[in-house]
Design a protein around this motif. Structure first.
Motif, short mmCIF file in Angstrom:
data_model
loop_
_atom_site.label_atom_id
_atom_site.label_comp_id
_atom_site.label_asym_id
_atom_site.label_seq_id
_atom_site.Cartn_x
_atom_site.Cartn_y
_atom_site.Cartn_z
N GLY A 40 0.84 -1.20 0.00
CA GLY A 40 0.00 0.00 0.00
C GLY A 40 0.87 1.25 0.00
N LEU A 41 1.91 1.21 0.83
CA LEU A 41 2.86 2.32 0.92
C LEU A 41 3.58 2.52 -0.41
CD1 LEU A 41 3.47 4.07 3.34
CD2 LEU A 41 5.30 2.49 3.99
N MET A 42 3.90 1.39 -1.04
CA MET A 42 4.59 1.43 -2.33
C MET A 42 3.72 2.18 -3.36
SD MET A 42 6.44 -1.86 -3.95
CE MET A 42 5.62 -2.38 -5.44
N LYS A 43 2.43 1.86 -3.37
CA LYS A 43 1.52 2.54 -4.31
C LYS A 43 1.40 4.03 -3.99
CE LYS A 43 -1.34 -1.30 -5.72
NZ LYS A 43 -2.46 -2.11 -5.34
N GLU A 44 1.37 4.33 -2.69
CA GLU A 44 1.30 5.75 -2.30
C GLU A 44 2.53 6.49 -2.80
OE1 GLU A 44 0.26 6.84 1.81
OE2 GLU A 44 -0.51 4.81 2.05
N MET A 45 3.70 5.86 -2.68
CA MET A 45 4.94 6.50 -3.16
C MET A 45 4.87 6.71 -4.67
SD MET A 45 8.24 5.39 -1.02
CE MET A 45 8.44 3.72 -1.56
N GLY A 46 4.31 5.71 -5.36
CA GLY A 46 4.17 5.82 -6.81
C GLY A 46 3.25 6.98 -7.18
N ALA A 47 2.12 7.08 -6.46
CA ALA A 47 1.15 8.15 -6.76
C ALA A 47 1.76 9.53 -6.51
CB ALA A 47 -0.10 7.96 -5.90
N ILE A 105 7.54 -4.70 -24.32
CA ILE A 105 7.66 -5.45 -23.05
C ILE A 105 7.97 -4.47 -21.91
CG2 ILE A 105 8.95 -7.25 -21.82
CD1 ILE A 105 7.24 -8.22 -24.24
N ALA A 106 8.93 -3.59 -22.16
CA ALA A 106 9.43 -2.73 -21.08
C ALA A 106 8.39 -1.70 -20.62
CB ALA A 106 10.71 -2.02 -21.53
N LEU A 107 7.66 -1.10 -21.58
CA LEU A 107 6.76 0.01 -21.21
C LEU A 107 5.71 -0.36 -20.17
CD1 LEU A 107 6.19 2.25 -24.35
CD2 LEU A 107 7.08 2.88 -22.11
N PRO A 108 4.97 -1.46 -20.37
CA PRO A 108 3.97 -1.81 -19.34
C PRO A 108 4.61 -2.04 -17.97
CG PRO A 108 3.66 -3.13 -21.33
CD PRO A 108 4.93 -2.38 -21.51
N TRP A 109 5.80 -2.67 -17.95
CA TRP A 109 6.47 -2.89 -16.66
C TRP A 109 6.91 -1.56 -16.05
CZ3 TRP A 109 6.46 -6.84 -13.48
CH2 TRP A 109 6.20 -8.12 -13.98
N LEU A 110 7.41 -0.65 -16.89
CA LEU A 110 7.87 0.66 -16.38
C LEU A 110 6.70 1.44 -15.78
CD1 LEU A 110 10.38 1.63 -19.21
CD2 LEU A 110 10.94 1.39 -16.78
N LYS A 111 5.55 1.36 -16.42
CA LYS A 111 4.38 2.08 -15.90
C LYS A 111 3.98 1.52 -14.53
CE LYS A 111 3.57 5.04 -19.16
NZ LYS A 111 3.01 4.93 -20.48
N ARG A 112 4.00 0.20 -14.42
CA ARG A 112 3.65 -0.43 -13.13
C ARG A 112 4.70 -0.12 -12.06
NH1 ARG A 112 3.01 -6.55 -13.76
NH2 ARG A 112 2.40 -6.38 -11.57
N LEU A 113 5.96 -0.14 -12.50
CA LEU A 113 7.08 0.12 -11.58
C LEU A 113 6.96 1.52 -10.97
CD1 LEU A 113 9.83 -1.36 -10.90
CD2 LEU A 113 10.88 0.16 -12.55
N THR A 114 6.78 2.53 -11.81
CA THR A 114 6.74 3.91 -11.32
C THR A 114 5.43 4.20 -10.57
OG1 THR A 114 6.01 4.54 -13.54
CG2 THR A 114 8.33 4.90 -13.00
N ALA A 115 4.38 3.41 -10.85
CA ALA A 115 3.12 3.59 -10.13
C ALA A 115 3.16 2.88 -8.77
CB ALA A 115 1.96 3.06 -10.96
N GLY A 116 4.24 2.17 -8.51
CA GLY A 116 4.32 1.42 -7.24
C GLY A 116 3.48 0.17 -7.26
N GLU A 117 3.17 -0.32 -8.45
CA GLU A 117 2.34 -1.53 -8.57
C GLU A 117 3.17 -2.77 -8.84
OE1 GLU A 117 -0.33 -0.35 -11.62
OE2 GLU A 117 -1.41 1.02 -10.28
N ALA A 118 4.46 -2.59 -9.11
CA ALA A 118 5.33 -3.75 -9.37
C ALA A 118 6.69 -3.50 -8.74
CB ALA A 118 5.49 -3.99 -10.87
#
Ligand SMILES: Cc1cc2nc3c(=O)[nH]c(=O)nc-3n(C[C@H](O)[C@H](O)[C@H](O)COP(=O)(O)OP(=O)(O)OC[C@H]3O[C@@H](n4cnc5c(N)ncnc54)[C@H](O)[C@@H]3O)c2cc1C
Length: 383
Positions: A40-47, A105-118
């Protein structure tokens, strides 16, 4: 204030500090006990835009410089070094995916990574050794549109919590050394991947563990960089993470020093505050000086990176000096608290947490070899 941080970066640091104080600091000791990274904290950091802000906007970042990543790392680490591992792994792996991944391949992972979802791990070390990283043995063999991966990685941060890992393996001959290594992005839910968790001394919320690969089929599209060039191309990212690690651990040391200065100024012995005794205050003054200097070196390394200038030697200096210094500082701070410092608490947890970075991401000896090569030339320092 210092010449590296302008008003925008100071404002970003202030915003990160408020978030870290309110949201990260309260669970610092609890997460050490439960050993669970707070998603949850990870997602907050991403947001909030705190994860890999240096990546281009098209790759999920904010297009800010490396120094922006640096100030955020400092503020999150000050509250909990384990949580700032999220930022570290994202900045290191994000740069690798952004520069070397196939966009589809990279773009979807990068979006999730920076959003704190991965969460992405990086897997280099193997059971037979980590310092001589180019001697790795994990096998990657081509089979049509797939690679087949077999072998074992050890001591991998977030091994059992990561959603995917950047894995380095051997596609070329053993004799080819660094030139026979390929990097792949491997989702951790692929059949044939198993993993476990070690009982770590510190950094327990992020943890470390083993990754096993048994006939894991990875699409060729998941390759990062060229075949056999994984080591030479992809490893460049480590200069960035070395400077960030320096800032992380120095921030922990700075927090320890601040608390200790306040404590020794009010605690009395022999009718005076402890700080009146030079045996107490001078070691703290020595360390305060060194922390200030080491931090400027880390900021300098990131500044050089942002300018596109060579900074491998500076990054290696950050990586060996800062973790050793931070450990020594927190040790001194703990002693200044007397018996209270030895109780389970923030100071002893900080000591356990910072120790890991004297080993993780390369030991002091390996860093000094990198510096020696930069100064004396590679031929003069063969190993
Ligand atoms: C907290 C933590 C997190 C980690 N996270 C990761 C991760 O996410 N991913 C990953 O891949 N790995 C990770 N590691 C593993 C780490 O990178 C390796 O432990 C490290 O590179 C050293 O490898 P080794 O443990 O096999 O030690 P060895 O290579 O066996 O070395 C043992 C000792 O000998 C010294 N030594 C070796 N060669 C030389 C030389 N030529 N000259 C002088 N001294 C030498 C080393 O400095 C060390 O003190 C992590 C480790 C820790 C502790």
């Amino acid at each position: 204030m210092n010449p590296y941080l302008n008003d925008d970066l100071m404002a970003l640091a202030e915003q990160a500090r408020r978030f870290a104080t309110d949201r990260v600091a309260p669970g610092f000791q609890e997460r050490d006990r439960t050993r669970v990274l707070d998603r949850g904290l990870m997602k907050e950091m991403g947001a909030m835009g705190f994860i890999a802000p240096e990546l281009p906007e098209a790759h999920g970042g904010l297009g800010l410089g490396s120094l922006a990543a640096g100030v955020i790392h400092e503020e999150i680490a000050r509250a909990d070094l384990s949580i700032s591992y999220i930022n570290l792994l994202a900045s290191l792996n994000g740069q690798i995916l952004s520069q070397h991944g196939a966009p589809e391949i990279a773009l979807p992972w990068l979006k999730r990574l920076t959003a704190g979802e991965a969460l992405l791990a990086i897997a280099l070390t193997e059971p037979h050794g980590g310092s001589d990283a180019a001697a790795l043995r994990l096998r990657i063999e081509r089979d049509g549109a797939h690679y087949i991966v077999n072998g074992e990685k050890t001591s991998i941060s977030a091994a059992d919590q990561a959603d995917a890992a950047v894995v380095f393996g051997r596609t070329g001959a053993v004799e080819a050394g660094a030139h026979g290594v390929t990097a792949l992005l491997i989702p951790m839910d692929l059949p044939g991947v198993t993993r476990n968790r070690f009982d770590c001394h510190g950094q327990r919320a992020i943890g470390r563990g083993l990754l096993f690969f048994e006939n894991v089929r990875v699409p060729v599209s998941h390759r990062l960089g060229d075949e056999n060039k994984g080591f030479v191309q992809v490893m460049q990212g480590f200069d960035f993470s070395r400077a960030l690690i320096g800032l992380q651990v120095l921030s922990v040391a700075r927090a320890a020093l601040e608390e200790t200065w306040a404590y020794v100024a009010q605690r009395q012995a022999f009718g005076k505050p402890l700080s009146a005794f030079q045996g107490v205050s001078h070691p703290l003054a020595d360390f305060d000086t060194q922390v200030e200097a080491a931090r400027l070196l880390c900021l300098q390394a990131l500044w050089l990176k942002d300018k596109g200038l060579p900074h491998s030697a500076e990054a290696a200096m950050c990586k060996w000096w800062a973790p050793k210094l931070a450990y020594d500082v927190v040790h001194q701070c703990l002693l200044s608290f007397g018996h209270g410092g030895y109780d389970r608490g923030v100071m002893e947890q900080r000591l356990r947490d910072v120790l890991g970075f004297q080993i993780g991401d390369g030991t002091a000896q390996i860093m000094k070899t990198i510096i020696a090569r930069a100064r004396a030339g590679r031929e003069a320092v063969p190993a």
